[in-house]
Design a protein around this motif. Structure first.
Motif, PDB file in Angstrom:
ATOM      1  N   GLN A  33       7.399   0.056  -1.134  1.00 20.81           N
ATOM      2  CA  GLN A  33       6.644  -0.449   0.291  1.00 20.81           C
ATOM      3  C   GLN A  33       7.992  -1.531   0.402  1.00 20.81           C
ATOM      4  OE1 GLN A  33       2.771  -1.843  -0.739  1.00 20.81           O
ATOM      5  NE2 GLN A  33       2.836  -0.581  -2.286  1.00 20.81           N
ATOM      6  N   TYR A  35       7.963  -5.237   2.916  1.00 20.14           N
ATOM      7  CA  TYR A  35       7.562  -6.288   3.422  1.00 20.14           C
ATOM      8  C   TYR A  35       8.513  -7.167   3.996  1.00 20.14           C
ATOM      9  CZ  TYR A  35       3.523  -5.330   0.422  1.00 20.14           C
ATOM     10  OH  TYR A  35       2.267  -4.835  -0.569  1.00 20.14           O
ATOM     11  N   HIS A  45       2.917  -6.636   5.275  1.00 20.64           N
ATOM     12  CA  HIS A  45       3.202  -5.501   4.859  1.00 20.64           C
ATOM     13  C   HIS A  45       3.537  -4.492   5.874  1.00 20.64           C
ATOM     14  CE1 HIS A  45       2.316  -1.170   3.671  1.00 20.64           C
ATOM     15  NE2 HIS A  45       2.703  -1.727   2.600  1.00 20.64           N
ATOM     16  N   GLY A  98      -1.163   0.748  -5.368  1.00 19.29           N
ATOM     17  CA  GLY A  98      -1.582  -0.687  -5.356  1.00 19.29           C
ATOM     18  C   GLY A  98      -1.723  -1.478  -6.570  1.00 19.29           C
TER      19      GLY A  98
ATOM     20  N   MET B  31      -8.284  -5.855  -7.717  1.00 20.49           N
ATOM     21  CA  MET B  31      -7.354  -6.676  -8.318  1.00 20.49           C
ATOM     22  C   MET B  31      -6.767  -7.797  -7.753  1.00 20.49           C
ATOM     23  SD  MET B  31      -5.100  -3.169 -10.165  1.00 20.49           S
ATOM     24  CE  MET B  31      -4.575  -4.170 -11.450  1.00 20.49           C
ATOM     25  N   ASP B  96      -5.341  -6.355  -4.126  1.00 26.41           N
ATOM     26  CA  ASP B  96      -5.393  -4.756  -4.022  1.00 26.41           C
ATOM     27  C   ASP B  96      -6.845  -4.367  -3.671  1.00 26.41           C
ATOM     28  OD1 ASP B  96      -4.755  -2.282  -6.407  1.00 26.41           O
ATOM     29  OD2 ASP B  96      -4.979  -2.073  -4.049  1.00 26.41           O
ATOM     30  N   GLY B  98      -7.433  -1.152  -3.239  1.00 23.84           N
ATOM     31  CA  GLY B  98      -7.560   0.342  -3.937  1.00 23.84           C
ATOM     32  C   GLY B  98      -7.415   1.264  -2.927  1.00 23.84           C
ATOM     33  N   PRO B 101      -2.379  -1.055   0.784  1.00 25.52           N
ATOM     34  CA  PRO B 101      -1.383  -1.743   0.112  1.00 25.52           C
ATOM     35  C   PRO B 101      -1.749  -3.337  -0.184  1.00 25.52           C
ATOM     36  CG  PRO B 101      -0.549  -0.551   2.311  1.00 25.52           C
ATOM     37  CD  PRO B 101      -2.095  -0.504   2.492  1.00 25.52           C
ATOM     38  N   GLN B 102      -1.018  -3.830  -1.018  1.00 24.12           N
ATOM     39  CA  GLN B 102      -1.328  -5.239  -1.466  1.00 24.12           C
ATOM     40  C   GLN B 102      -1.215  -5.999   0.008  1.00 24.12           C
ATOM     41  OE1 GLN B 102       0.304  -7.160  -4.830  1.00 24.12           O
ATOM     42  NE2 GLN B 102       0.154  -5.033  -6.061  1.00 24.12           N
ATOM     43  N   HIS B 103      -2.156  -6.919   0.080  1.00 24.92           N
ATOM     44  CA  HIS B 103      -2.160  -8.105   0.985  1.00 24.92           C
ATOM     45  C   HIS B 103      -1.918  -9.472   0.399  1.00 24.92           C
ATOM     46  CE1 HIS B 103      -3.641  -4.897   3.483  1.00 24.92           C
ATOM     47  NE2 HIS B 103      -3.537  -5.724   4.586  1.00 24.92           N
TER      48      HIS B 103
END
Lengths: 113, 113
Positions: A33, A35, A45, A98, B31, B96, B98, B101-103
């Protein structure tokens, strides 16, 4: 520990030019990914590319992934002053997307008006 | 996408004291993670905050120094204990869901005098 290495560490270009940033990693990944981090802010992101993909586009962004070389590149076309920021690649080594991310060292991009 | 609120946004603390950082998400997430970003550097994962159980710490980080709580699926805290100038960093939480993407939150800028 950090596994990503990015180059260049810093890049200064003129508005309208293209910017290319590279990222290398060491282990097998599920996805990679990119960022962006504006000064003094959190991470935004940009794009995710899975290990079975080779290229992905999103607006002015183009990302490539070469799993044989364990490397990725981020191309920003027709750059704007607002693109000035730090750019980080992050790898996800987990079985599901993730999960834990390992970040590269980042590239500081400066776009001069 | 999940909206993350991190508090405080910044603080200046005396050495030897402790500070608790809060991370609130507007939806239940699978998560939550805590990262540290030392000045001019990339992000390093501190730990994964597990709901209802002890956090999972990365190499080099210990619970006594960085106790973490996660009482439910929308909230977590990170405490930086017995602070020294070396703890001056940006601390970021990420989530996350699921499926995305991670924020990241906007981070907490911590300076220790």
């Amino acid at each position: 520990s950090q596994q990503g290495e990015e180059d260049p560490q810093a890049l200064s270009i003129q508005e309208g030019e293209n910017a290319t940033m590279n990222c290398s990693y060491k282990t097998s990944i599920n996805n990679l990914q990119w960022y962006r981090q504006n000064s003094g802010r959190g991470l935004v992101h940009l794009i995710l590319i899975r290990s079975n993909e080779r290229e992905k586009h999103s607006g002015r962004l183009r990302v490539t992934l070469d799993t044989s070389k364990k490397s990725s590149s981020l191309l920003i076309t027709a750059s704007r002053a607002a693109d000035t920021a730090s750019y980080f690649c992050a790898t996800d080594e987990g079985e599901t997307s993730g999960s834990r991310l390992t970040f590269g060292e980042g590239t500081q991009l400066t776009v001069n008006p | 996408s999940a909206v993350i609120s991190q508090k405080p946004s910044r603080d200046i603390c005396q050495r030897g004291t402790s500070l608790t950082i809060q991370c609130q998400v507007d939806s239940q997430v699978t998560m939550m993670f805590w990262y540290r970003q030392q000045p001019g550097q990339s992000l390093t994962l501190i730990a994964t905050a597990n709901q209802g159980s002890e956090a999972t710490y990365e190499s080099g980080f210990v619970i006594d120094k960085f106790p973490i709580s996660r009482p439910n699926l929308t909230f977590s805290t990170l405490t930086v204990s017995n602070m020294s100038p070396e703890d001056s960093s940006i601390y970021l939480c990420s989530v996350d869901t699921g499926v995305q993407p991670q924020h990241f939150g906007d981070g907490t800028r911590l300076s220790i005098l």
